[in-house]
Design an enzyme around this catalytic site. Structure first.
Site, short mmCIF file in Angstrom:
data_model
loop_
_atom_site.label_atom_id
_atom_site.label_comp_id
_atom_site.label_asym_id
_atom_site.label_seq_id
_atom_site.Cartn_x
_atom_site.Cartn_y
_atom_site.Cartn_z
N LEU A 21 47.00 26.12 37.30
CA LEU A 21 47.33 27.51 37.60
C LEU A 21 48.43 27.82 36.97
O LEU A 21 48.57 29.12 36.51
CB LEU A 21 47.38 27.68 38.90
N GLY A 22 49.33 26.92 36.42
CA GLY A 22 50.59 27.45 35.78
C GLY A 22 51.71 26.23 35.53
O GLY A 22 51.39 25.26 36.39
N ALA A 23 52.73 26.57 34.82
CA ALA A 23 53.70 25.07 34.70
C ALA A 23 54.77 25.81 34.08
O ALA A 23 54.93 26.91 33.48
CB ALA A 23 52.92 24.21 33.49
N GLY A 24 55.91 25.14 34.24
CA GLY A 24 57.41 25.71 34.02
C GLY A 24 57.98 24.53 33.87
O GLY A 24 57.75 23.42 33.95
N GLY A 25 59.30 24.72 33.54
CA GLY A 25 60.44 23.82 33.32
C GLY A 25 60.30 22.79 34.60
O GLY A 25 60.94 21.59 34.61
N MET A 26 60.17 23.32 35.67
CA MET A 26 60.46 22.49 36.99
C MET A 26 59.33 21.77 37.54
O MET A 26 59.53 20.81 38.25
CB MET A 26 60.83 23.39 38.26
N VAL A 29 51.99 23.96 38.76
CA VAL A 29 51.10 24.39 39.96
C VAL A 29 49.75 24.20 39.64
O VAL A 29 49.19 24.55 38.62
CB VAL A 29 51.22 25.71 40.30
N LYS A 43 51.77 22.86 44.55
CA LYS A 43 53.00 23.00 43.56
C LYS A 43 53.71 21.45 43.64
O LYS A 43 53.94 21.04 44.78
CB LYS A 43 54.03 23.92 44.07
N ASP A 137 62.30 38.07 46.78
CA ASP A 137 61.58 38.06 45.41
C ASP A 137 60.38 38.96 45.63
O ASP A 137 59.30 38.19 45.01
CB ASP A 137 61.47 36.72 44.76
#
Length: 459
Positions: A21-26, A29, A43, A137
């Site tokens: 569903l998504g990805a980032g530096g941390m 998901v 996550k 947020d």
């Protein structure tokens, strides 16, 4: 959503991964299916970040925080393990777009939609604040649109009011353009309370009504400066809702209404949302939901016995365990999960390593013809349901799936049905997607006492 990559695991703590569903530096998901069959957004934090004691403690806090929120308009926590080598958190999956995506695709939303949206988000925030928490947020990207109403997500930086901040003291918490003035003042994070969420909600309402951010766009510093020192641009906000939005965006936290007061001003939040979404968005949600059901799944690996054991009729096995076959239509998988195999409350399971008897469910459908899309959905739904059933430790038999292609043609369906009948363990067939194929399959199967389950409105 993106497909899984070769380096991705196939499952995490019993959750079957279906896509990214998504990805980032941390971390990443994933879209996953829980051991109970529910779709989830899972996550997972990368091991290198989990090795940081401060980061792991923040993740523990997120897990505890999200678990304390049980309102209707927030996503539910389905499972978590903050102590794993790669900590993970699974929450309810909502297939709809975010508010940010909906506005980008369809423009500003009509006032009735925004009122329903705002009332339900205010209701969610009232629950959050009643639990002694502050989200910190609230933004369009953290609001998902479902057919029955919105869902507030991502409590990653939420914390208890008055709690000691785990972030750096000079860090600004929140998203510029939607954060409150007090959040923009570095070093005073402890002053951020429930009123900050109300300010963010006011920004979200203005954005939904106009398609524009009330404090503009551009460099982060410029947006933050306007948030703290200038008035919002609300010229396009309808007069009927302008006083409420203006009150939410007051610079002084004490001058803003509470989330409960916002909910009361906007109308009913607890009843059914009905047709609250404008034209176009329900169809988008439906398409995304169908794509989730159409996800490809790997072939199950099971041990097939050549003959069913004496004393167990084919019809009984089909009725008790072939909800996997019924799920070939794509949307009935959950029925299988609520039933006991072979009609028993408990089973011998796979104890002692003995091989279980196996029964075959046939999928006779169109994989290459005019109704190929529906046929693929049937096949994938059946594979997913069979895999889920075969993973149950209390099952007393395994289910083998055998798929044949009829191309949507009656003559090919006759040949395909005869191919399936060659399997001595066949107990039932999930039906085709065209009327000629159904008629042809019935002619071959019913006289052999093999049930056919068809999900076809025309027959």
């Amino acid at each position: 959503m993106q497909p899984l990559r070769r380096a991705d695991p196939s499952s995490i703590a019993g959750h079957r991964l279906l896509g990214r569903l998504g990805a980032g530096g941390m971390g990443v998901v994933y879209l996953a299916r829980t051991p109970g069959g529910t779709l989830a957004a899972l996550k997972i934090v990368r091991a290198e970040h989990a090795a940081d004691p401060g980061f792991r403690e923040r993740f523990r806090r997120e897990t505890r925080t999200a678990g304390r929120i049980t309102g209707r308009w927030v996503v539910r926590v389905l499972g978590a393990d903050p102590e794993a080598r790669e900590p993970w958190l699974a929450t309810e999956f909502v297939p709809g777009p975010s508010l940010a995506e909906a506005v980008a695709l369809h423009g500003a939303l009509p006032e009735p939609t925004v009122r329903a949206l705002g009332a339900r988000l205010a209701d969610a925030l009232a629950d959050v604040h009643a639990a002694g928490l502050v989200h910190r947020d609230v933004k369009p990207g953290n609001v998902l649109l479902a057919l029955d109403g919105p869902r507030l997500i991502d409590f990653g930086i939420a914390r208890s009011a008055g709690a000691t901040a785990l972030t750096a003291t000079d860090a600004m918490i929140g998203t510029p353009g939607f954060l409150a003035p007090e959040q923009a003042r570095v070093g005073v994070a402890d002053e951020v309370g429930p009123a900050a969420d109300v300010f963010s909600l006011g920004c979200v309402l203005a954005y939904a009504l106009t398609g524009e951010r009330p404090f503009g766009t551009g460099a982060v510093a410029a947006v933050v400066y306007r948030t703290v020192h200038e008035e919002p641009d609300l010229r396009e906000v309808p007069d009927t809702i302008l006083p409420l939005v203006t009150a939410c965006l007051a610079k002084d936290p004490a001058a803003r209404p509470t989330a409960t007061e916002v909910r009361a001003a906007l109308g009913e939040a607890g009843g059914p949302a009905g047709d609250w979404l404008p034209p176009g968005l329900p169809a988008l949600i439906a398409r995304r939901s169908s794509r989730v059901l159409d996800l490809p799944v790997p072939e199950p690996t099971v041990l097939a016995a050549p003959e069913p054991p004496a004393g167990v009729s084919r019809r009984r096995v089909l009725a008790a365990g072939s909800a996997a076959a019924v799920a070939g239509a794509g949307g009935l998988t959950a029925w299988l999960l609520g039933r006991d195999p072979a009609g028993k409350g408990t089973g011998t399971g796979t104890g002692g390593g003995a091989a279980l008897p196996a029964y075959t469910i046939g999928v006779l459908t169109d994989l290459s013809g005019p109704t190929e899309e529906a046929g693929r959905a049937q096949e994938r739904g059946a594979r997913l349901a069979v895999e889920t059933f075969n993973a149950r430790p209390d099952r007393t038999f395994d289910v083998v799936l055998r798929v044949v292609d009829d191309g949507g043609d009656g003559k090919r369906a006759t040949a395909a049905a005869r191919t399936l009948l060659e399997d001595p363990g066949l107990v039932g067939v999930v039906g085709p997607t065209t009327a000629p194929s159904v008629v042809a399959a019935v002619a071959e199967l019913v006289d052999r006492s093999v049930p056919l389950v068809s999900v076809l409105a025309a027959v």
